[in-house]
Design a protein around this motif. Sequence first.
Motif, PDB file in Angstrom:
ATOM      1  N   GLU A 229      13.182   1.395  -3.177  1.00  0.00           N
ATOM      2  CA  GLU A 229      12.657   2.305  -2.151  1.00  0.00           C
ATOM      3  C   GLU A 229      13.149   1.920  -0.751  1.00  0.00           C
ATOM      4  OE1 GLU A 229      11.010   4.790   0.365  1.00  0.00           O
ATOM      5  OE2 GLU A 229      11.098   5.096  -1.805  1.00  0.00           O
ATOM      6  N   VAL A 230      13.648   2.924  -0.020  1.00  0.00           N
ATOM      7  CA  VAL A 230      14.141   2.674   1.334  1.00  0.00           C
ATOM      8  C   VAL A 230      13.716   3.764   2.313  1.00  0.00           C
ATOM      9  CG1 VAL A 230      16.352   3.830   0.908  1.00  0.00           C
ATOM     10  CG2 VAL A 230      16.197   2.110   2.703  1.00  0.00           C
ATOM     11  N   ASP A 231      13.580   5.016   1.857  1.00  0.00           N
ATOM     12  CA  ASP A 231      13.338   6.135   2.771  1.00  0.00           C
ATOM     13  C   ASP A 231      12.034   5.975   3.545  1.00  0.00           C
ATOM     14  OD1 ASP A 231      15.657   7.327   1.897  1.00  0.00           O
ATOM     15  OD2 ASP A 231      14.678   8.427   0.288  1.00  0.00           O
ATOM     16  N   ALA A 232      10.951   5.648   2.847  1.00  0.00           N
ATOM     17  CA  ALA A 232       9.663   5.483   3.517  1.00  0.00           C
ATOM     18  C   ALA A 232       9.462   4.058   4.036  1.00  0.00           C
ATOM     19  CB  ALA A 232       8.530   5.846   2.561  1.00  0.00           C
ATOM     20  N   THR A 233      10.128   3.104   3.399  1.00  0.00           N
ATOM     21  CA  THR A 233       9.923   1.698   3.762  1.00  0.00           C
ATOM     22  C   THR A 233      10.367   1.402   5.185  1.00  0.00           C
ATOM     23  OG1 THR A 233      10.205   1.050   1.451  1.00  0.00           O
ATOM     24  CG2 THR A 233      10.449  -0.674   3.098  1.00  0.00           C
TER      25      THR A 233
ATOM     26  N   GLY B 160       0.815  -1.213   0.000  1.00  0.00           N
ATOM     27  CA  GLY B 160       0.000   0.000   0.000  1.00  0.00           C
ATOM     28  C   GLY B 160       0.845   1.258   0.000  1.00  0.00           C
ATOM     29  N   LEU B 161       1.897   1.267   0.816  1.00  0.00           N
ATOM     30  CA  LEU B 161       2.790   2.423   0.854  1.00  0.00           C
ATOM     31  C   LEU B 161       3.478   2.632  -0.485  1.00  0.00           C
ATOM     32  CD1 LEU B 161       4.360   4.657   2.313  1.00  0.00           C
ATOM     33  CD2 LEU B 161       5.978   2.898   3.087  1.00  0.00           C
ATOM     34  N   HIS B 162       3.994   1.570  -1.072  1.00  0.00           N
ATOM     35  CA  HIS B 162       4.671   1.682  -2.363  1.00  0.00           C
ATOM     36  C   HIS B 162       3.693   2.104  -3.462  1.00  0.00           C
ATOM     37  CE1 HIS B 162       8.617  -0.691  -1.561  1.00  0.00           C
ATOM     38  NE2 HIS B 162       8.240   0.008  -0.511  1.00  0.00           N
TER      39      HIS B 162
ATOM     40  N   ILE C  60       8.264  -1.292   7.960  1.00  0.00           N
ATOM     41  CA  ILE C  60       8.741  -2.658   7.797  1.00  0.00           C
ATOM     42  C   ILE C  60       9.096  -3.248   9.156  1.00  0.00           C
ATOM     43  CG2 ILE C  60      11.212  -2.184   7.521  1.00  0.00           C
ATOM     44  CD1 ILE C  60      11.170  -4.190   5.195  1.00  0.00           C
ATOM     45  N   SER C  61       8.822  -4.522   9.330  1.00  0.00           N
ATOM     46  CA  SER C  61       9.132  -5.196  10.593  1.00  0.00           C
ATOM     47  C   SER C  61      10.539  -5.778  10.534  1.00  0.00           C
ATOM     48  CB  SER C  61       8.118  -6.317  10.854  1.00  0.00           C
ATOM     49  OG  SER C  61       8.169  -7.281   9.815  1.00  0.00           O
ATOM     50  N   PRO C  62      11.187  -5.992  11.678  1.00  0.00           N
ATOM     51  CA  PRO C  62      12.565  -6.504  11.675  1.00  0.00           C
ATOM     52  C   PRO C  62      12.707  -7.877  11.034  1.00  0.00           C
ATOM     53  CG  PRO C  62      11.990  -5.571  13.814  1.00  0.00           C
ATOM     54  CD  PRO C  62      10.721  -5.639  13.018  1.00  0.00           C
ATOM     55  N   ASP C  63      11.640  -8.669  11.021  1.00  0.00           N
ATOM     56  CA  ASP C  63      11.729 -10.013  10.455  1.00  0.00           C
ATOM     57  C   ASP C  63      11.298 -10.079   9.001  1.00  0.00           C
ATOM     58  OD1 ASP C  63       9.124  -9.393  11.033  1.00  0.00           O
ATOM     59  OD2 ASP C  63       8.567 -11.427  11.651  1.00  0.00           O
ATOM     60  N   GLN C  64      10.997  -8.933   8.396  1.00  0.00           N
ATOM     61  CA  GLN C  64      10.600  -8.905   6.985  1.00  0.00           C
ATOM     62  C   GLN C  64      11.282  -7.710   6.325  1.00  0.00           C
ATOM     63  OE1 GLN C  64       6.517  -8.096   6.182  1.00  0.00           O
ATOM     64  NE2 GLN C  64       6.555  -8.947   4.126  1.00  0.00           N
ATOM     65  N   LEU C  65      12.516  -7.881   5.914  1.00  0.00           N
ATOM     66  CA  LEU C  65      13.308  -6.799   5.358  1.00  0.00           C
ATOM     67  C   LEU C  65      13.307  -6.857   3.833  1.00  0.00           C
ATOM     68  CD1 LEU C  65      16.431  -6.848   7.712  1.00  0.00           C
ATOM     69  CD2 LEU C  65      14.398  -5.416   7.878  1.00  0.00           C
ATOM     70  N   THR C  66      13.266  -5.701   3.206  1.00  0.00           N
ATOM     71  CA  THR C  66      13.488  -5.619   1.764  1.00  0.00           C
ATOM     72  C   THR C  66      14.986  -5.495   1.509  1.00  0.00           C
ATOM     73  OG1 THR C  66      13.257  -3.209   1.771  1.00  0.00           O
ATOM     74  CG2 THR C  66      11.256  -4.513   1.408  1.00  0.00           C
TER      75      THR C  66
END
Length: 270
Positions: free
Chosen positions: A201-205, A135-137, A209-215
């Motif tokens: 994308e990293v700035d808003a992500t 949704g954010l992306h 994002i949770s610690p156990d689900q990283l992009t």
Amino acid sequence: MNRNRAFTLTVLVLGLAYLVAPLVFVVVNSFNDSGYGAWPPPGWSLRWYQRLSEQEGFGQAALASLGIAAVAALGAVAAGTAAAVSLTRFRYPGRKLVESVLLAPLIVPKVAIGLGAFILFLQAGFYGSGTALVGLHLVLLLPFAVNIIGGALVRIPTVYEQAARDLGAGPVRAFVSATLPQLRRSLLASYLLCFMISFDEVDATVFVISPDQLTLPVSMYQYLQRYQDPTLAALSTILIGATFAVVALVMATAGASALSGLHGGKGRTK
């Protein structure tokens, strides 16, 4: 005239060299034998690629980024097509406001969007979920899809849809059968651009994002905070090569499609 063309060509070459130079630096640094990225490289080694293969988190993060980018880009193209049709083919009260809201993510800092999304998803109970990331992306990608597809729609005359409507087709069927095929290249370009933006994308992500689900970008950012070796340069080199391969494949496919269409047109002319 020749001087102007020579000057323009020189400026383009210099501009391209300026853009490509950082990529060359990254690729060369990935083979650096130094453990802290000394420049110029004191020696050459493949050990950073070996170290990259030993990092289990990068592979899982890459798969997560691919999945999120694929779904978010598809949603952005679908929603962007509907929004572009609304903005280019209809006139209604509040149209400018709708356009401003759709294009707002281009102006609002991503950090502010990420913080707002964090508060919203935390209260809604979606924090840390894949739905929240998609949704954010989707919100971040929508302006790019609207701009590309809207620009293509402006150049397509409405006479084709009107002809389809005269033959008994409804508005949706007329658009799908008469206009949508003419948008295929713009849709592909929009999807690829949205995919790459979402994947990177990293700035808003980092806010949702949770610690156990990283992009992958977030995982690379966290690695950079702990280590300063050229492992990320090796990973970036692989990503650069994959990007060039995808672009070459798309260009080859588009060229083959255009060539077949040209031959088909000649055959019909005969």
